[in-house]
Design a protein around this motif. Sequence first.
Motif, PDB file in Angstrom:
ATOM      1  N   ILE A 111       4.777  13.508  -8.919  1.00  0.00           N
ATOM      2  CA  ILE A 111       3.368  12.912  -8.806  1.00  0.00           C
ATOM      3  C   ILE A 111       3.569  11.641  -8.509  1.00  0.00           C
ATOM      4  CG2 ILE A 111       1.327  12.477  -9.829  1.00  0.00           C
ATOM      5  CD1 ILE A 111       1.657  15.117 -11.512  1.00  0.00           C
ATOM      6  N   SER A 112       3.013  10.992  -7.242  1.00  0.00           N
ATOM      7  CA  SER A 112       3.106   9.809  -6.860  1.00  0.00           C
ATOM      8  C   SER A 112       2.388   8.796  -8.081  1.00  0.00           C
ATOM      9  CB  SER A 112       2.533   9.508  -5.624  1.00  0.00           C
ATOM     10  OG  SER A 112       2.493   8.155  -5.355  1.00  0.00           O
ATOM     11  N   ARG A 113       3.114   7.576  -8.236  1.00  0.00           N
ATOM     12  CA  ARG A 113       2.362   6.865  -9.142  1.00  0.00           C
ATOM     13  C   ARG A 113       1.377   5.800  -8.423  1.00  0.00           C
ATOM     14  NH1 ARG A 113       6.713   4.118 -12.963  1.00  0.00           N
ATOM     15  NH2 ARG A 113       4.806   3.186 -13.685  1.00  0.00           N
ATOM     16  N   HIS A 114       1.590   5.667  -7.254  1.00  0.00           N
ATOM     17  CA  HIS A 114       0.978   4.733  -6.355  1.00  0.00           C
ATOM     18  C   HIS A 114      -0.291   5.510  -5.635  1.00  0.00           C
ATOM     19  CE1 HIS A 114       3.689   1.418  -7.586  1.00  0.00           C
ATOM     20  NE2 HIS A 114       4.385   2.473  -7.214  1.00  0.00           N
ATOM     21  N   ARG A 115      -1.331   5.198  -5.802  1.00  0.00           N
ATOM     22  CA  ARG A 115      -2.271   5.681  -4.845  1.00  0.00           C
ATOM     23  C   ARG A 115      -2.819   4.776  -3.737  1.00  0.00           C
ATOM     24  NH1 ARG A 115      -7.335   4.055  -6.794  1.00  0.00           N
ATOM     25  NH2 ARG A 115      -7.234   2.829  -8.541  1.00  0.00           N
ATOM     26  N   ARG A 116      -3.667   5.388  -2.755  1.00  0.00           N
ATOM     27  CA  ARG A 116      -4.222   4.704  -1.791  1.00  0.00           C
ATOM     28  C   ARG A 116      -5.308   3.751  -2.534  1.00  0.00           C
ATOM     29  NH1 ARG A 116      -3.793   7.284   3.489  1.00  0.00           N
ATOM     30  NH2 ARG A 116      -5.743   6.520   4.033  1.00  0.00           N
ATOM     31  N   VAL A 117      -5.429   2.658  -1.935  1.00  0.00           N
ATOM     32  CA  VAL A 117      -6.396   1.600  -2.348  1.00  0.00           C
ATOM     33  C   VAL A 117      -7.335   1.268  -1.604  1.00  0.00           C
ATOM     34  CG1 VAL A 117      -4.787   0.759  -4.179  1.00  0.00           C
ATOM     35  CG2 VAL A 117      -4.980  -0.384  -2.151  1.00  0.00           C
ATOM     36  N   GLY A 123     -15.088  -0.489   1.666  1.00  0.00           N
ATOM     37  CA  GLY A 123     -14.380   0.636   1.126  1.00  0.00           C
ATOM     38  C   GLY A 123     -13.430   1.350   1.703  1.00  0.00           C
ATOM     39  N   LYS A 124     -13.092   0.698   2.848  1.00  0.00           N
ATOM     40  CA  LYS A 124     -11.938   1.413   3.818  1.00  0.00           C
ATOM     41  C   LYS A 124     -10.782   2.002   3.231  1.00  0.00           C
ATOM     42  CE  LYS A 124     -12.662  -0.193   8.044  1.00  0.00           C
ATOM     43  NZ  LYS A 124     -12.305  -0.797   9.065  1.00  0.00           N
ATOM     44  N   LEU A 125     -10.160   2.856   3.162  1.00  0.00           N
ATOM     45  CA  LEU A 125      -8.984   3.479   2.853  1.00  0.00           C
ATOM     46  C   LEU A 125      -7.832   2.599   3.492  1.00  0.00           C
ATOM     47  CD1 LEU A 125      -9.240   7.020   2.003  1.00  0.00           C
ATOM     48  CD2 LEU A 125      -8.937   5.296   0.289  1.00  0.00           C
ATOM     49  N   SER A 126      -6.921   1.882   2.728  1.00  0.00           N
ATOM     50  CA  SER A 126      -5.807   1.340   3.312  1.00  0.00           C
ATOM     51  C   SER A 126      -4.416   2.347   3.339  1.00  0.00           C
ATOM     52  CB  SER A 126      -5.577  -0.097   2.434  1.00  0.00           C
ATOM     53  OG  SER A 126      -4.961   0.161   1.390  1.00  0.00           O
ATOM     54  N   PRO A 127      -3.613   1.945   4.122  1.00  0.00           N
ATOM     55  CA  PRO A 127      -2.448   2.740   4.103  1.00  0.00           C
ATOM     56  C   PRO A 127      -1.509   2.608   2.946  1.00  0.00           C
ATOM     57  CG  PRO A 127      -1.999   0.904   5.878  1.00  0.00           C
ATOM     58  CD  PRO A 127      -3.600   0.799   5.142  1.00  0.00           C
ATOM     59  N   PHE A 128      -0.765   3.441   2.699  1.00  0.00           N
ATOM     60  CA  PHE A 128       0.425   3.132   1.580  1.00  0.00           C
ATOM     61  C   PHE A 128       0.985   1.790   1.506  1.00  0.00           C
ATOM     62  CE2 PHE A 128       0.196   7.877   1.397  1.00  0.00           C
ATOM     63  CZ  PHE A 128      -0.165   7.867  -0.114  1.00  0.00           C
ATOM     64  N   LEU A 129       1.621   1.235   0.517  1.00  0.00           N
ATOM     65  CA  LEU A 129       2.338   0.096   0.410  1.00  0.00           C
ATOM     66  C   LEU A 129       3.574   0.259   1.390  1.00  0.00           C
ATOM     67  CD1 LEU A 129       2.419  -0.756  -3.347  1.00  0.00           C
ATOM     68  CD2 LEU A 129       0.552  -1.641  -1.553  1.00  0.00           C
ATOM     69  N   ALA A 171      -1.254  -7.520   3.020  1.00  0.00           N
ATOM     70  CA  ALA A 171      -0.864  -6.611   3.960  1.00  0.00           C
ATOM     71  C   ALA A 171      -2.193  -5.834   4.401  1.00  0.00           C
ATOM     72  CB  ALA A 171       0.317  -5.503   3.402  1.00  0.00           C
ATOM     73  N   ARG A 172      -3.276  -6.038   3.525  1.00  0.00           N
ATOM     74  CA  ARG A 172      -4.377  -5.246   3.673  1.00  0.00           C
ATOM     75  C   ARG A 172      -5.136  -6.009   4.824  1.00  0.00           C
ATOM     76  NH1 ARG A 172      -3.767  -3.954  -1.884  1.00  0.00           N
ATOM     77  NH2 ARG A 172      -5.452  -5.061  -2.238  1.00  0.00           N
ATOM     78  N   ALA A 178      -7.991 -15.171   8.094  1.00  0.00           N
ATOM     79  CA  ALA A 178      -6.887 -16.254   7.711  1.00  0.00           C
ATOM     80  C   ALA A 178      -7.310 -16.956   6.519  1.00  0.00           C
ATOM     81  CB  ALA A 178      -6.700 -17.093   8.995  1.00  0.00           C
ATOM     82  N   LEU A 179      -8.803 -17.605   6.534  1.00  0.00           N
ATOM     83  CA  LEU A 179      -9.100 -18.209   5.407  1.00  0.00           C
ATOM     84  C   LEU A 179      -8.753 -17.781   4.042  1.00  0.00           C
ATOM     85  CD1 LEU A 179     -10.306 -20.764   4.580  1.00  0.00           C
ATOM     86  CD2 LEU A 179     -12.692 -19.729   4.930  1.00  0.00           C
ATOM     87  N   GLN A 180      -9.029 -16.388   3.980  1.00  0.00           N
ATOM     88  CA  GLN A 180      -8.919 -15.741   2.635  1.00  0.00           C
ATOM     89  C   GLN A 180      -7.511 -15.623   2.371  1.00  0.00           C
ATOM     90  OE1 GLN A 180     -10.665 -11.766   2.491  1.00  0.00           O
ATOM     91  NE2 GLN A 180     -10.228 -11.387   0.392  1.00  0.00           N
TER      92      GLN A 180
END
Length: 532
Positions: A111-117, A123-129, A171-172, A178-180
């Motif tokens: 079971i993966s300890r990392h989930r999509r965030v 609220g758009k799903l980002s890819p895995f790290l 990465a997200r 750029a300002l953020q």
Amino acid sequence: MAAAGGVGDGGAGPGRALQTAMRAASGALEMDSAGRTREAYVEYLKSITLISQALQDEAALTEDSEGLGSNTPKMLKLAEQCLERVKSLAATLGQKTNKAKPSVPGGPAPISRHRRVFSDEGGKLSPFLPPEIFQKLQIAEAQSARKELTPLEEASLQNQKLKAAYEARVARLNPSQALQKTSLTLSLQRQMMENLVIARAREETLQRKMEERRLRLQEAANRRFSSSVALTPEEQEQRELYAAILEYEQDHDWPRQWKAWLKRSPSDLSLVTGLFSCLLRAEGDPRSPRESSFEDLERFLASPEDWPPAEPMAKPRPAASLQEQLKGIVRDIHNAIDRLLSLTLLAFEGLSTAAGKDQCLACIEDAFFPPLWAPLLALYRNVHRPQEEALARSMERHRHASPADLGLSPRLFPTAPGRLAYGAAIDELCLIPLETCPRRKLDCIVRALRSICECAEEYCSTRDSRAPTAGTIGADELLPLLSYAVLRSALPQLQSECAALEEFIHEGCLLGEEGYCLTSLQSALAFLQSLP
């Protein structure tokens, strides 16, 4: 290389094969005791291969005859004990392999300890790290599991986690944010700087407290070694060691517990045995004793009666160089024992009594000499080879000598025909080469002389019931009787055993009954050499 040479030498005879296998097992034992698990595992397997090949060759040679060779039981015993160590080491290596593998192929998916965030945008799903960020997080998490980190190390781990989280968040972001990204960078730098500043302050406080403790313990050491004159280099070293001992006791409880037990029962010398068992145990941990298979193999290889006869040296060293080598080894052994005793008495002041020191020396000998005595005696026998050869020739010439030939009176021998005179004393003398501790060897000599006196009184009282039972023999009769027992033991190596005992027996023992018995045995050996 060892395996190939041993198998190739199988034709040289079972004695040579056993010797080769025992050398391989001895090398494996050294690797085993040094914690070189995988190398020891391979070397034990080589030993078993050598023994197996030698037994096969021996069985082929004795196919048409009855029975097997005299070395077969020894070789089977050695193979059995090597196999026990192989089983134990295989279990250890298996545990290490299981710990190293995160998952078993073919099993259920972990079971993966990392989930999509969710990103910050709608609220758009980002890819895995990304893999590199995931690896940094794993390294930081593994390092954080370590114990007793310094404040700077803790801060470094925290900063690694912050940086990994920053890179994951960057990465997200879209290129238009750029300002953020700039805001996140400044926030990261501020938090990392704060962590370092706090860690440096904690580090300085910790160092100050450690220095204060060191000075306090150094003052305690100075008070113990205070003197109006300048300290010798040895006393200066002891003062530094005592300060180090006090500092160690600040972080560990077990030395204080032993001190309390010794103080509570100062006359219970059995506590000293338990203390040395704790001090000299592997890795200093009183809860992890060595495995029985390790001890069995170590004891088997250290037993001189189990080794085949040594092969003659191609180029023997001159006696003078052997004597110098022996002197250096004896000096090193004495220095090591004295240093260990000094350190023990320095750490545990309650043992600084005469009885406590004797018990400490006994415990040190029990741990120090068993693995050392066989090679040490071999060197003594090389140095004393002329005396042993002369004694062996005399024993061979006079092996059928009667008591009268040695100038002994018939009243000191049994009347029953066929009864072995002074058999108990002869048995005690035969036990001397089997012991590996000087103190126990000396006990055998003392028991042998006591047995001679008891047997002489018994024989005299049997012949004449009116004869006194106490003080039946004097020193002029004890020496010939002891010579008779030595002659019947047929052990010329007692010459070297006595020479080694004279060197390693504590001087306090040499002033009492033990010293008298050892001197008597040496006189009996000299008497046998002088027989015409």
